[in-house]
Write an enzyme that holds these catalytic residues in place. Structure first.
Site, mmCIF file in Angstrom:
data_model
loop_
_atom_site.group_PDB
_atom_site.id
_atom_site.type_symbol
_atom_site.label_atom_id
_atom_site.label_comp_id
_atom_site.label_asym_id
_atom_site.label_seq_id
_atom_site.Cartn_x
_atom_site.Cartn_y
_atom_site.Cartn_z
ATOM 1 N N PHE A 9 0.824 -1.205 0.000
ATOM 2 C CA PHE A 9 0.000 0.000 0.000
ATOM 3 C C PHE A 9 0.859 1.256 0.000
ATOM 4 O O PHE A 9 1.842 1.355 0.748
ATOM 5 C CB PHE A 9 -0.889 0.058 1.249
ATOM 6 C CG PHE A 9 -2.073 -0.856 1.222
ATOM 7 C CD1 PHE A 9 -3.251 -0.476 0.584
ATOM 8 C CD2 PHE A 9 -2.032 -2.088 1.849
ATOM 9 C CE1 PHE A 9 -4.358 -1.314 0.572
ATOM 10 C CE2 PHE A 9 -3.131 -2.933 1.842
ATOM 11 C CZ PHE A 9 -4.303 -2.546 1.201
ATOM 12 N N ASP A 10 0.455 2.216 -0.801
ATOM 13 C CA ASP A 10 0.933 3.577 -0.655
ATOM 14 C C ASP A 10 0.265 4.145 0.601
ATOM 15 O O ASP A 10 -0.705 3.568 1.107
ATOM 16 C CB ASP A 10 0.537 4.365 -1.908
ATOM 17 C CG ASP A 10 0.905 5.829 -1.822
ATOM 18 O OD1 ASP A 10 2.036 6.135 -1.406
ATOM 19 O OD2 ASP A 10 0.056 6.673 -2.176
ATOM 20 N N LEU A 11 0.740 5.291 1.076
ATOM 21 C CA LEU A 11 0.150 5.893 2.273
ATOM 22 C C LEU A 11 -0.703 7.118 1.937
ATOM 23 O O LEU A 11 -1.929 7.085 2.036
ATOM 24 C CB LEU A 11 1.253 6.274 3.265
ATOM 25 C CG LEU A 11 0.812 6.965 4.562
ATOM 26 C CD1 LEU A 11 -0.218 6.135 5.312
ATOM 27 C CD2 LEU A 11 2.021 7.262 5.444
#
Length: 256
Positions: A9-11
Site C-alpha cells: 500500500f501507498d500511504l
C-alpha cells in the site's frame, strides 16, 4: 482466478488523506525561503511524488534551493503537518480483514519511513502491517520504484507471484511496473482515473469499498481476478465531507 496474498500500500492518498499537512508544510517552506506560494492547483501536485522532485519540477528550484526547501518543509511537518491528516473511511476495516484472511500487508511509501511509521502508529494502523517501508531522510531512496524494491527486499520476497501494489498516483503504477507488479489505482485519492489508466493501472477503485471488493470479495469470501488488460472503471466520486472521515485531533507536545 488470481489470489493476491501480498498487498503493498501507498500511504498518502491511499490509506490517509494527508493533504492539509503536506500543503501547509509547503506553504511554510515557501514563506521561510521567501518564495511565492503556488496556487492551489500547483500545490496539490505536491501530493504523491517525492518531495524534492516536486520542489524542483513544480517551482523551478535548482538542487541547492530544493534541498533548502525540503529542510524548511521538515521544520513544520514533523510537529504539525504530520498530524493534519485523516484516515479514509473503511481503511481500518480493510486492513483488518486482509490480516484476518492471512494476507501479508506492506506499506511502501515515498514519505520518509520514520514519518510513515509515526503516522501509522498514531492512527493505530501499524498493527495491521507486516512491514513499514519508506524513503530515507537523506534523499538516497525517494523514487517509488526504489521504495518498492526496498520493501520487497526487506520482506525477503523474491517470488512475485500473488503480489499487488495499491496507490493513487502514476508514480505508484510506474514504480510497481518497474518491479514487475500490477497496481490497483485508488481513484478516491489524489490522482485521476485518466492519470492512473494512462500509467497502466491494472484496475481502478473509486472508493475504499471497491478496493475492499477487489482485494477480498466480501460477498463470497473469494478473491476476484484483476483484468488481464489495463482498464479504467469510471470517474472518481469521492465523498469529501470532512465528517465522514476518522479525524486526528491530537497535537502531541513532542513529535521527535
Amino acid at each position: 482466478m488470481r489470489n493476491y496474498d501480498v498487498i503493498l500500500f501507498d500511504l498518502d492518498g491511499t490509506l490517509t488523506d494527508s493533504a492539509p499537512g503536506i500543503l501547509n508544510s509547503v506553504r511554510y517552506a515557501c514563506r521561510k525561503l521567501g518564495l511565492p506560494i503556488p496556487g492551489e492547483e500547483t500545490l496539490r501536485r505536491f501530493l504523491g511524488p517525492p518531495l524534492i522532485a516536486s520542489f524542483r519540477e513544480l517551482m523551478g528550484l535548482d538542487a541547492a534551493d530544493a534541498d533548502r526547501a525540503v529542510s524548511a518543509f521538515r521544520e513544520y511537518f514533523p510537529t504539525k503537518g504530520l498530524f493534519e491528516n485523516e484516515v479514509y473511511p473503511g481503511v481500518p476495516a480493510l486492513l483488518a480483514d486482509l490480516k484476518a484472511a492471512g494476507k501479508t500487508v506492506i506499506l511502501a511509501t515515498s514519505k520518509p519511513e520514520a514519518f510513515a511509521r509515526r503516522i501509522m502508529e498514531h492512527f493505530d494502523l501499524a498493527r495491521y502491517c507486516d512491514f513499514i517501508c519508506g524513503a530515507t531522510l537523506d534523499e538516497t531512496r525517494t523514487d517509488k520504484a526504489e521504495v518498492i524494491a526496498y520493501a520487497l527486499e526487506t520482506a525477503g520476497i523474491t517470488d512475485k507471484t500473488g503480489l499487488v501494489m495499491v496507490g493513487d498516483r502514476e508514480h505508484d503504477v510506474l514504480g510497481a511496473k518497474k518491479n514487475g507488479l500490477p497496481c490497483i489505482g485508488a481513484v478516491y485519492g489524489y490522482g485521476t482515473a485518466g492519470e492512473l489508466t494512462a500509467a497502466g493501472a491494472a484496475a481502478l477503485a473509486e472508493t475504499v469499498d471497491e478496493l475492499h471488493k477487489l482485494l477480498l470479495d466480501k460477498s463470497n469470501g473469494r478473491q476476484p481476478a484483476l483484468p488481464p488488460v489495463f482498464i479504467g472503471l469510471g470517474r472518481c466520486n469521492r465523498d469529501t465531507t470532512r465528517g465522514s472521515r476518522t479525524r486526528c485531533r491530537e497535537r502531541p507536545a513532542s513529535a521527535a
